[in-house]
Design an enzyme around this catalytic site. Structure first.
Site, PDB file in Angstrom:
ATOM      1  CD  GLU A   5      -3.136  -1.339   1.854  1.00 56.61           C
ATOM      2  OE1 GLU A   5      -3.338  -0.461   2.696  1.00 56.61           O
ATOM      3  OE2 GLU A   5      -3.897  -2.317   1.730  1.00 56.61           O
TER       4      GLU A   5
HETATM    5  C1  HEC Z   1      -3.303   0.937  -1.866  1.00 55.15           C
HETATM    6  C2  HEC Z   1      -4.697   1.158  -1.531  1.00 55.15           C
HETATM    7  C3  HEC Z   1      -5.035   1.582  -0.121  1.00 55.15           C
HETATM    8  C4  HEC Z   1      -4.537   2.663   0.565  1.00 55.15           C
HETATM    9  C5  HEC Z   1      -3.472   3.638   0.152  1.00 55.15           C
HETATM   10  C6  HEC Z   1      -5.290   2.709   1.813  1.00 55.15           C
HETATM   11  N1  HEC Z   1      -6.197   1.692   1.860  1.00 55.15           N
HETATM   12 FE1  HEC Z   1      -7.586   1.376   3.271  1.00 55.15          FE
HETATM   13  N2  HEC Z   1      -8.009  -0.403   2.493  1.00 55.15           N
HETATM   14  C7  HEC Z   1      -7.519  -0.883   1.312  1.00 55.15           C
HETATM   15  C8  HEC Z   1      -7.868  -2.287   1.173  1.00 55.15           C
HETATM   16  C9  HEC Z   1      -7.529  -3.191   0.007  1.00 55.15           C
HETATM   17  C10 HEC Z   1      -8.590  -2.623   2.330  1.00 55.15           C
HETATM   18  C11 HEC Z   1      -9.112  -4.013   2.717  1.00 55.15           C
HETATM   19  C12 HEC Z   1      -7.940  -4.816   3.227  1.00 55.15           C
HETATM   20  C13 HEC Z   1      -8.311  -6.045   4.036  1.00 55.15           C
HETATM   21  O1  HEC Z   1      -9.468  -6.196   4.444  1.00 55.15           O
HETATM   22  O2  HEC Z   1      -7.424  -6.858   4.312  1.00 55.15           O
HETATM   23  C14 HEC Z   1      -8.677  -1.398   3.128  1.00 55.15           C
HETATM   24  C15 HEC Z   1      -9.389  -1.282   4.323  1.00 55.15           C
HETATM   25  C16 HEC Z   1      -9.621  -0.072   4.955  1.00 55.15           C
HETATM   26  C17 HEC Z   1     -10.599   0.159   5.998  1.00 55.15           C
HETATM   27  C18 HEC Z   1     -11.546  -0.867   6.581  1.00 55.15           C
HETATM   28  C19 HEC Z   1     -12.967  -0.649   6.148  1.00 55.15           C
HETATM   29  C20 HEC Z   1     -13.834  -1.813   6.511  1.00 55.15           C
HETATM   30  O3  HEC Z   1     -15.039  -1.756   6.241  1.00 55.15           O
HETATM   31  O4  HEC Z   1     -13.352  -2.824   7.020  1.00 55.15           O
HETATM   32  C21 HEC Z   1     -10.484   1.479   6.366  1.00 55.15           C
HETATM   33  C22 HEC Z   1     -11.294   2.209   7.413  1.00 55.15           C
HETATM   34  C23 HEC Z   1      -9.416   2.045   5.584  1.00 55.15           C
HETATM   35  N3  HEC Z   1      -8.927   1.077   4.717  1.00 55.15           N
HETATM   36  C24 HEC Z   1      -8.912   3.329   5.730  1.00 55.15           C
HETATM   37  C25 HEC Z   1      -7.709   3.733   5.161  1.00 55.15           C
HETATM   38  C26 HEC Z   1      -6.952   4.895   5.600  1.00 55.15           C
HETATM   39  C27 HEC Z   1      -7.333   5.818   6.725  1.00 55.15           C
HETATM   40  C28 HEC Z   1      -5.852   4.972   4.791  1.00 55.15           C
HETATM   41  C29 HEC Z   1      -4.712   5.964   4.831  1.00 55.15           C
HETATM   42  C30 HEC Z   1      -3.922   5.940   6.061  1.00 55.15           C
HETATM   43  C31 HEC Z   1      -5.950   3.860   3.849  1.00 55.15           C
HETATM   44  N4  HEC Z   1      -7.057   3.121   4.140  1.00 55.15           N
HETATM   45  C32 HEC Z   1      -5.070   3.644   2.799  1.00 55.15           C
HETATM   46  C33 HEC Z   1      -6.792  -0.167   0.389  1.00 55.15           C
HETATM   47  C34 HEC Z   1      -6.062   0.973   0.714  1.00 55.15           C
END
Ligand code: HEC
Ligand code: HEC
Length: 353
Positions: A144
């Site tokens: 990420e």
């Molecule tokens: C490269 C893409 C990417 C970036 C950059 C990213 N995310 Fe995500 N995010 C994801 C993915 C893919 C998942 C699911 C991963 C898993 O469940 O293992 C996720 C899951 C989440 C969830 C969980 C939501 C749920 O319903 O379970 C949240 C809240 C979230 N991210 C917030 C953030 C925040 C705040 C940041 C910055 C600090 C961030 N993400 C950066 C791809 C990204």
């Protein structure tokens, strides 16, 4: 005499009829009553995080907003939270599985951040207990943002505007630029990403005309077919775990070799178990499922019928359920994009390899 009895009878019958008419529940009232037992509307605004004693001060939320949009939290200086959870879209990236550092493809579809403050745990497998713990994950994940807490702190300390903003957001702390506080501020901003006033919420608040006939039939099917036994509460999901494939295992392509919560608990009972996803704004958050393999909402509904219940929903039932699910689209948060401060000579340079 006969006439008087008749008159009395017809009068009392009339009164009885009109009283029973007034008391009678219309089908709409019945549906509203059942819906209110299962679902709740999204509030317009929060003044604190529901699961902890953190007040959402203006300074804390503002800092969180800057950090949410800040690509310099990533090693490459290119990827921010908003890259994958785009608030101009549905709080997600609308690709099968997310693309991160060095164009790497991650293993799972990105869930939306909208209303995520109401989930009892975060990620598809629930491995983070709340939004603060969650926020630390992607910054460090190599697929990420691929950064380290040390570089994040050095970056923020090198930019005077951030030094000032952290002081204001955490006024009681001597050295407020910490990795925990980065996560706290992002959590606070995320708590403002609510999507209230969907047509379904208007219905729940008593406006039975907010849904048309097909949508109401869809809601009825959603309840009667048992979808609401997992997708319920304020976000129609997000509060429990369930197997993906209660009645029938998903195809290897759909499951994408992902064993869900088993990877967290190592308990055989958790094999292929996932957090039941929220269905709020589902119209905006395609493609569907943890693997992102299904692009069309009606197809996703059909998959649920087969895998969770072993039933084949008819095309008409699927269409009605889809119409209902589209009434879950709320008002997206209005956000003024932050004007991020420039780097200085002390700011670590981007790593693009
Ligand atoms: C490269 C893409 C990417 C970036 C950059 C990213 N995310 Fe995500 N995010 C994801 C993915 C893919 C998942 C699911 C991963 C898993 O469940 O293992 C996720 C899951 C989440 C969830 C969980 C939501 C749920 O319903 O379970 C949240 C809240 C979230 N991210 C917030 C953030 C925040 C705040 C940041 C910055 C600090 C961030 N993400 C950066 C791809 C990204
Ligand atoms: C036994 C609990 C359970 C029942 C019953 C259930 N679901 Fe699900 N639903 C889930 C789980 C778990 C997932 C996530 C599966 C995955 O991606 O691994 C899911 C995913 C979905 C998705 C995709 C969401 C997304 O963001 O990708 C939709 C749409 C959906 N369900 C609708 C329905 C409908 C409509 C019904 C009734 C026909 C239903 N569900 C019944 C547990 C359930």
């Amino acid at each position: 005499m006969k006439f008087r009895v008749f008159k009395w009878l017809s009068l009392s019958l009339g009164v009885a009829l009109s009283v029973s008419y007034l008391n009678a529940k219309t089908p709409d009232d019945e549906l509203l009553k059942r819906a209110r037992e299962l679902f709740k509307p999204i509030p317009e605004k929060l003044d604190r995080i529901p699961y902890k004693e953190v007040k959402l001060t203006k300074e804390l939320v503002e800092l969180g907003k800057y950090l949410y949009f800040e690509p310099r939290l990533s090693a490459s200086h290119l990827i921010s939270c908003n890259s994958c959870h785009n608030v101009m879209l549905g709080g997600t990236d609308n690709v099968e599985t997310s693309i991160g550092h060095g164009w790497q493809k991650g293993p799972r579809n990105a869930p939306t951040v909208f209303n995520a403050v109401y989930h009892t745990a975060q990620f598809w497998d629930g491995r983070a207990k709340d939004l603060m713990e969650q926020a630390k994950g992607p910054i460090q994940a190599s697929v990420e943002m691929n950064n380290t807490p040390e570089r994040v702190i050095a970056t923020l300390k090198s930019i005077p505007k951030y030094v000032e903003m952290f002081k204001k957001a955490f006024p009681k702390e001597k050295d407020p630029i910490t990795f925990d506080n980065v996560a706290k501020a992002i959590e606070a901003f995320e708590a403002t990403l609510l999507t209230p006033n969907s047509r379904f919420d208007k219905f729940l608040k008593g406006d039975t005309k907010a849904l048309n006939r097909e949508e109401k039939e869809g809601l009825k099917l959603f309840i009667e077919k048992g979808c609401a036994s997992c997708h319920s509460g304020i976000t129609l999901g997000g509060h429990m775990y369930a197997p993906f494939g209660l009645a029938q295992k998903p195809s290897p392509d759909l499951a994408a070799g992902d064993r869900g919560r088993y990877e967290v608990t190592k308990s055989p009972a958790d094999d292929y178990v996932f957090k039941v996803p929220s269905l709020r704004n589902i119209e905006l958050t395609y493609p569907y499922f943890h693997s992102g393999k299904v692009w069309n909402l009606e197809d996703a509904i059909a998959v649920m019928g087969t895998l969770q219940y072993g039933i084949k929903l008819s095309d008409d039932e699927i269409k009605k359920i889809a119409s209902f699910l589209k009434t879950l689209t709320g008002e997206r948060p209005r956000i003024e994009v932050p004007q991020l401060p420039p780097s200085t000579d002390k700011t670590p340079k981007p790593i693009t390899k």
